[in-house]
Design a protein around this motif. Structure first.
Motif, mmCIF file in Angstrom:
data_model
loop_
_atom_site.group_PDB
_atom_site.id
_atom_site.type_symbol
_atom_site.label_atom_id
_atom_site.label_comp_id
_atom_site.label_asym_id
_atom_site.label_seq_id
_atom_site.Cartn_x
_atom_site.Cartn_y
_atom_site.Cartn_z
ATOM 1 N N GLU A 33 25.257 -102.331 26.542
ATOM 2 C CA GLU A 33 25.682 -103.637 27.034
ATOM 3 C C GLU A 33 26.481 -104.381 25.962
ATOM 4 O OE1 GLU A 33 25.208 -104.817 30.357
ATOM 5 O OE2 GLU A 33 24.963 -102.635 30.321
ATOM 6 N N ALA A 34 26.034 -104.263 24.712
ATOM 7 C CA ALA A 34 26.760 -104.902 23.613
ATOM 8 C C ALA A 34 28.154 -104.298 23.463
ATOM 9 C CB ALA A 34 25.973 -104.753 22.316
ATOM 10 N N GLU A 35 28.224 -102.974 23.552
ATOM 11 C CA GLU A 35 29.525 -102.297 23.431
ATOM 12 C C GLU A 35 30.447 -102.709 24.573
ATOM 13 O OE1 GLU A 35 31.342 -97.750 23.030
ATOM 14 O OE2 GLU A 35 29.188 -98.069 23.314
ATOM 15 N N ARG A 36 29.895 -102.825 25.779
ATOM 16 C CA ARG A 36 30.696 -103.227 26.933
ATOM 17 C C ARG A 36 31.309 -104.610 26.723
ATOM 18 N NH1 ARG A 36 30.148 -106.113 31.512
ATOM 19 N NH2 ARG A 36 28.079 -106.803 30.876
ATOM 20 N N LEU A 37 30.562 -105.469 25.998
ATOM 21 C CA LEU A 37 31.036 -106.819 25.714
ATOM 22 C C LEU A 37 31.908 -106.885 24.457
ATOM 23 C CD1 LEU A 37 27.714 -108.719 26.513
ATOM 24 C CD2 LEU A 37 29.843 -108.856 27.828
ATOM 25 N N GLY A 38 32.075 -105.753 23.792
ATOM 26 C CA GLY A 38 32.904 -105.717 22.588
ATOM 27 C C GLY A 38 32.238 -106.321 21.371
ATOM 28 N N LEU A 39 30.916 -106.329 21.325
ATOM 29 C CA LEU A 39 30.181 -106.952 20.222
ATOM 30 C C LEU A 39 29.799 -105.904 19.179
ATOM 31 C CD1 LEU A 39 27.874 -109.268 22.367
ATOM 32 C CD2 LEU A 39 30.104 -109.795 21.342
ATOM 33 N N ARG A 40 29.971 -106.275 17.908
ATOM 34 C CA ARG A 40 29.729 -105.316 16.819
ATOM 35 C C ARG A 40 28.751 -105.809 15.769
ATOM 36 N NH1 ARG A 40 35.051 -104.829 18.339
ATOM 37 N NH2 ARG A 40 35.760 -102.690 18.794
ATOM 38 N N ARG A 41 28.417 -107.106 15.791
ATOM 39 C CA ARG A 41 27.453 -107.650 14.819
ATOM 40 C C ARG A 41 26.511 -108.606 15.567
ATOM 41 N NH1 ARG A 41 27.648 -106.842 9.708
ATOM 42 N NH2 ARG A 41 26.503 -108.761 9.235
ATOM 43 N N LEU A 42 25.359 -108.063 15.934
ATOM 44 C CA LEU A 42 24.429 -108.802 16.788
ATOM 45 C C LEU A 42 23.210 -109.259 15.999
ATOM 46 C CD1 LEU A 42 24.912 -106.232 19.542
ATOM 47 C CD2 LEU A 42 25.076 -108.646 20.067
ATOM 48 N N ARG A 55 12.083 -105.466 16.954
ATOM 49 C CA ARG A 55 12.516 -104.511 15.936
ATOM 50 C C ARG A 55 12.972 -103.210 16.588
ATOM 51 N NH1 ARG A 55 15.068 -104.390 11.775
ATOM 52 N NH2 ARG A 55 13.738 -106.045 10.889
ATOM 53 N N ALA A 56 12.268 -102.757 17.623
ATOM 54 C CA ALA A 56 12.681 -101.537 18.316
ATOM 55 C C ALA A 56 14.048 -101.721 18.959
ATOM 56 C CB ALA A 56 11.638 -101.158 19.367
ATOM 57 N N VAL A 57 14.285 -102.895 19.549
ATOM 58 C CA VAL A 57 15.597 -103.173 20.132
ATOM 59 C C VAL A 57 16.655 -103.229 19.041
ATOM 60 C CG1 VAL A 57 16.973 -104.845 21.424
ATOM 61 C CG2 VAL A 57 14.623 -104.368 22.124
ATOM 62 N N ALA A 58 16.323 -103.889 17.937
ATOM 63 C CA ALA A 58 17.266 -103.984 16.818
ATOM 64 C C ALA A 58 17.619 -102.599 16.292
ATOM 65 C CB ALA A 58 16.660 -104.852 15.713
ATOM 66 N N ASP A 59 16.619 -101.728 16.167
ATOM 67 C CA ASP A 59 16.874 -100.367 15.673
ATOM 68 C C ASP A 59 17.774 -99.598 16.633
ATOM 69 O OD1 ASP A 59 15.298 -100.876 13.475
ATOM 70 O OD2 ASP A 59 13.531 -99.831 14.254
ATOM 71 N N SER A 60 17.625 -99.863 17.939
ATOM 72 C CA SER A 60 18.433 -99.143 18.922
ATOM 73 C C SER A 60 19.903 -99.531 18.841
ATOM 74 C CB SER A 60 17.908 -99.400 20.341
ATOM 75 O OG SER A 60 18.273 -100.694 20.809
ATOM 76 N N ALA A 66 23.050 -107.030 13.067
ATOM 77 C CA ALA A 66 23.359 -107.806 11.863
ATOM 78 C C ALA A 66 22.120 -108.460 11.270
ATOM 79 C CB ALA A 66 24.391 -108.882 12.191
ATOM 80 N N GLY A 67 20.972 -108.322 11.928
ATOM 81 C CA GLY A 67 19.743 -108.901 11.400
ATOM 82 C C GLY A 67 18.763 -109.235 12.500
ATOM 83 N N LEU A 68 17.525 -109.510 12.096
ATOM 84 C CA LEU A 68 16.453 -109.896 13.013
ATOM 85 C C LEU A 68 15.873 -111.216 12.548
ATOM 86 C CD1 LEU A 68 14.408 -109.237 15.304
ATOM 87 C CD2 LEU A 68 13.046 -108.039 13.585
ATOM 88 N N ALA A 98 18.479 -111.873 22.561
ATOM 89 C CA ALA A 98 17.188 -112.559 22.579
ATOM 90 C C ALA A 98 16.165 -111.657 23.246
ATOM 91 C CB ALA A 98 17.288 -113.889 23.317
ATOM 92 N N VAL A 99 15.104 -111.327 22.507
ATOM 93 C CA VAL A 99 14.063 -110.429 23.009
ATOM 94 C C VAL A 99 12.758 -111.206 23.089
ATOM 95 C CG1 VAL A 99 12.830 -108.253 22.670
ATOM 96 C CG2 VAL A 99 15.210 -108.476 21.885
ATOM 97 N N GLY A 100 12.232 -111.368 24.286
ATOM 98 C CA GLY A 100 10.964 -112.078 24.414
ATOM 99 C C GLY A 100 10.902 -112.906 25.669
#
Length: 367
Positions: A33-42, A55-60, A66-68, A98-100
């Protein structure tokens, strides 16, 4: 809806959000989804209790992360939002995940509101916030809300597996919170036949899913149906104007610190009982969805059967706070199908404080 005028004179606007729902989607679909939106630093944001999932989402996301930032708090205090914006800017983020639950998604919205960064939501509860452009910030004991298309998530990733660990009590109150969105949409001044269909189906889906979740918290089918209901109910809130129920809950949460979903669960039957005489078609639609004769009573009984709180006293509100809450609520500007006075709200609050069956003491005359 019976009034033919509603079929001949209405408007309905949709906004672009992509929805993905499947088990495992949090770690298998978010990066796409991030790639589809052209995002590279989330920047991934969450609350302290949801840090492992985030953290699992961030690792994926791999190198696109870009950080948690695990700083989300209930009702989004303005100082918490300020800090998150600083973190996002320092990380050079070009987007946010946003995860939660509502607190995490609310913080993601605050970042989007201040920075314009696109937001991806990965909900872990049934609040429905991910489906709306509604934002909220709390400052000096007052919760302000507004709408801005900037904060509407560009993508929503629903993963039933993420909700398996959501405790049953929170699952129930989060689900009733979602139902509240649909209920108020049914009698909003800007409702429509399309919203009426979505709202009734949303209430039906959630009300059927919650007992299944309570009986078998590990059921992916039940968890998935609850997420489906949450999206429908949240989408109704996005398309309509909030009324007495939401404004009262914002006061109780922002000023008195009551927990968000539990407050919605307690207040909803009483708010609907108050408005039902002025919105009989809406009350009838809720009753149909609940397979009941009396919609407010059925909502109250549903919460009781599933072990949810049914009184404001249980949530920690003190009796002397009722008058202040009533005064603050009527000081807000909001649309409602029935006119509202401080005495009306005080009567409603007294009934909700005691946890008595809705209907008694909610007629609009303070006891």
């Amino acid at each position: 809806m019976k009034d033919v005028k509603n079929f001949l004179d209405f408007s309905y606007e949709t906004r672009p959000t992509r929805v993905v729902l499947r088990p495992g989607a949090a770690t298998s679909a978010t990066a796409g989804e991030a790639e589809r939106l052209g995002l590279r630093r989330l920047l991934v944001v969450c609350g302290s209790q949801g840090a492992d999932t985030a953290r699992a989402v961030a690792d994926s996301l791999g190198p696109a992360c870009a950080g948690l930032h695990a700083g989300a708090r209930m009702h989004v205090p303005v100082e918490v939002a300020d800090r998150a914006v600083e973190v996002a800017r320092a990380a050079g983020a070009d987007g946010c995940v946003a995860v939660g639950g509502g607190s995490a998604i609310g913080l993601g919205k605050a970042i989007a509101l201040r920075t314009g960064l696109p937001l991806i939501a990965v909900p872990t509860t049934y609040s429905g916030s991910e489906a709306t452009s509604v934002w909220g910030l709390t400052e000096h004991g007052v919760k302000r809300t507004g709408r801005d298309p900037t904060v509407l998530p560009r993508s929503v990733v629903y993963d039933p597996e993420l909700t398996l660990s959501l405790p049953v009590p929170l699952s129930v109150t989060s689900g009733v919170n979602a139902i509240a969105h649909a209920v108020e949409a049914l009698y909003a001044p800007d409702t429509s036949p399309l919203i009426a269909l979505m709202a009734e189906e949303g209430v039906r889906a959630m009300a059927r899913a919650l007992p299944e979740v309570a009986d078998d918290p590990e059921s992916l089918q039940a968890r998935g149906r609850a997420l489906y209901g949450a999206w429908l109910c949240g989408s109704c809130l996005e398309a309509t104007t909030m009324g007495l129920h939401h404004k009262l809950c914002h006061v109780l949460g922002g000023t008195f610190g009551l927990p968000h979903s539990e407050t919605h669960t307690v207040v909803l039957p009483y708010a609907l009982a108050y408005n039902a005489p002025a919105a009989p078609d809406a009350a009838a639609a809720v009753a149909r969805a609940l397979d009941a004769e009396d919609a407010p009573r059925a909502l109250w009984e549903l919460a009781g059967r599933l072990g949810a709180p049914r009184s404001l006293a249980e949530l920690g509100l003190s009796r002397p706070d009722l008058a202040e809450a009533a005064a603050r609520t009527v000081g807000e500007v909001f649309a409602n199908p029935r006119s509202v006075t401080a005495d009306d709200v005080l009567a409603l609050l007294r009934a909700a404080y005691a946890g008595e069956a809705p209907g008694a003491g909610v007629s609009g005359t303070a006891q």
